[in-house]
Design an enzyme around this catalytic site. Structure first.
Site, PDB file in Angstrom:
ATOM      1  N   CYS A  85      -0.183   1.438   7.220  1.00  0.00           N
ATOM      2  CA  CYS A  85      -0.752   1.699   5.892  1.00  0.00           C
ATOM      3  C   CYS A  85      -2.092   2.413   6.009  1.00  0.00           C
ATOM      4  O   CYS A  85      -2.411   3.285   5.197  1.00  0.00           O
ATOM      5  CB  CYS A  85      -0.901   0.403   5.119  1.00  0.00           C
ATOM      6  SG  CYS A  85       0.694  -0.313   4.689  1.00  0.00           S
ATOM      7  N   GLU A 142       0.829  -1.216   0.000  1.00  0.00           N
ATOM      8  CA  GLU A 142       0.000   0.000   0.000  1.00  0.00           C
ATOM      9  C   GLU A 142       0.860   1.261   0.000  1.00  0.00           C
ATOM     10  O   GLU A 142       0.572   2.218  -0.714  1.00  0.00           O
ATOM     11  CB  GLU A 142      -0.903   0.036   1.242  1.00  0.00           C
ATOM     12  CG  GLU A 142      -1.833  -1.141   1.400  1.00  0.00           C
ATOM     13  CD  GLU A 142      -1.260  -2.224   2.301  1.00  0.00           C
ATOM     14  OE1 GLU A 142      -0.100  -2.645   2.089  1.00  0.00           O
ATOM     15  OE2 GLU A 142      -1.980  -2.649   3.220  1.00  0.00           O
TER      16      GLU A 142
HETATM   17 ZN   LIG Z   1       0.970  -2.165   5.932  1.00  0.00          ZN
END
Ligand SMILES: [Zn+2]
Length: 146
Positions: A88, A57
């Site tokens: 993330c 990500e």
């Molecule tokens: Zn992550």
């Protein structure tokens, strides 16, 4: 039927996840979609880059803002094979992604348990898209490492 549906883009994220597995990385893949177009794709590279923050990500977000030349990913969607971790999820919130779609849940490391409000307040979250395939990728990987 719209060929560019959630399954279509999740399949693309899965292609990335498999590329990660081939490289001995934890198989997580992500794509960023803007106007039905994939503008960035990435997979986990923590081993190769020796960087614990090199999650799919994070790399996809960095690539996507580079493509757009913009600081925010408003009106973009992120497809990721596994539920994002807290780090993330924070990056997803800062980037103001409008839609987040993920496949498999991650009860141990996933954001839902620890940081359920990390995303933009108006962000749309969809989970369980191609869940089985996404989870299988992880199971296969960890089985082969035992
Ligand atoms: Zn992550």
């Amino acid at each position: 039927m719209n060929p560019f549906n959630d399954e279509y883009f999740m399949k693309q994220a899965l292609v990335e996840a498999r590329a990660a597995a081939d490289e001995g990385e934890v198989p997580v893949g992500a794509v960023v979609v803007c106007n039905n177009q994939i503008i960035a794709r990435a997979h986990n590279q923590t081993e190769r880059l020796n960087d614990p923050t090199a999650h799919a990500e994070m790399l996809a977000i960095t690539a996507a803002v580079g493509v757009l030349g913009a600081k925010y990913l408003t009106n973009c969607s992120l497809y990721v094979t596994v539920e994002p971790c807290i780090m993330c999820a924070g990056a997803i919130g800062w980037s103001q992604l409008s839609t987040i779609v993920y496949g498999a849940s991650d009860e141990k490391r996933g954001f839902q348990q620890y940081a359920p409000k990390a995303f933009h307040p108006k962000a749309i979250v969809k989970m369980g898209v191609m869940e089985k395939e996404c989870a299988e990728e992880m199971q296969k990987f960890f089985k082969s490492r035992r």
